[in-house]
Motif scaffolding. Structure first.
Motif, PDB file in Angstrom:
ATOM      1  N   PRO A  57      -0.696  -8.583  -3.032  1.00  0.00           N
ATOM      2  CA  PRO A  57      -1.477  -7.828  -2.042  1.00  0.00           C
ATOM      3  C   PRO A  57      -0.800  -6.496  -1.720  1.00  0.00           C
ATOM      4  N   GLU A  59       0.261  -3.417   0.749  1.00  0.00           N
ATOM      5  CA  GLU A  59       0.663  -3.343   2.142  1.00  0.00           C
ATOM      6  C   GLU A  59       0.289  -1.967   2.662  1.00  0.00           C
ATOM      7  N   VAL A  74      -2.576   3.909  -0.880  1.00  0.00           N
ATOM      8  CA  VAL A  74      -2.905   2.643  -1.538  1.00  0.00           C
ATOM      9  C   VAL A  74      -3.560   2.943  -2.883  1.00  0.00           C
ATOM     10  N   SER A  95      -5.909  -7.190  -0.513  1.00  0.00           N
ATOM     11  CA  SER A  95      -5.204  -6.977   0.751  1.00  0.00           C
ATOM     12  C   SER A  95      -5.430  -8.169   1.672  1.00  0.00           C
TER      13      SER A  95
END
Length: 114
Positions: A57, A59, A74, A95
């Motif tokens: 995932p 962050e 991201v 996420s």
């Protein structure tokens, strides 16, 4: 007295209806979330892909949610062809144990895959 109360109640109802009719809601832009249809078998493939490929995932300081842009820091991932031909135009972000489909031109989350 009853006639006066009925007249007042009727006037209140009529004025409420008139006010409701005069309220205008304007929507700008397009809603991508409603346009993204993911068949149940593809949802299963997406969840399996994330598990099998051990996707980590991302962050982010900001919570990634449908309708909001994904922060610039991201990285967006390409959607694999096995997720279905209608989804390859999108990118995705994993996420918080959720796969989020993203419109790459606006970086806006258009769908959450549960």
């Amino acid at each position: 007295m009853k006639k006066l109360m009925l007249t007042c109640a009727a006037a209140a109802l009529i004025s409420t209806g008139a006010m409701a009719q005069s309220t205008v809601v304007t929507t700008t832009g397009t809603s991508h979330a409603a346009a993204v249809q993911i068949e149940p078998e593809y949802r299963t493939k997406i969840r399996s892909y994330v598990t099998e490929h051990k996707i980590r995932p991302v962050e982010s300081r900001e919570k990634i949610v449908v309708g909001s842009p994904v922060p610039r820091e991201v990285e967006l991932e390409s959607v694999p062809a096995e997720w279905g031909p209608s989804l390859t135009k999108y990118r995705y972000v994993y996420s918080g144990e959720r796969v989020m489909l993203v419109d790459p031109s606006t970086r806006t989350v258009v769908q959450e895959v549960e």
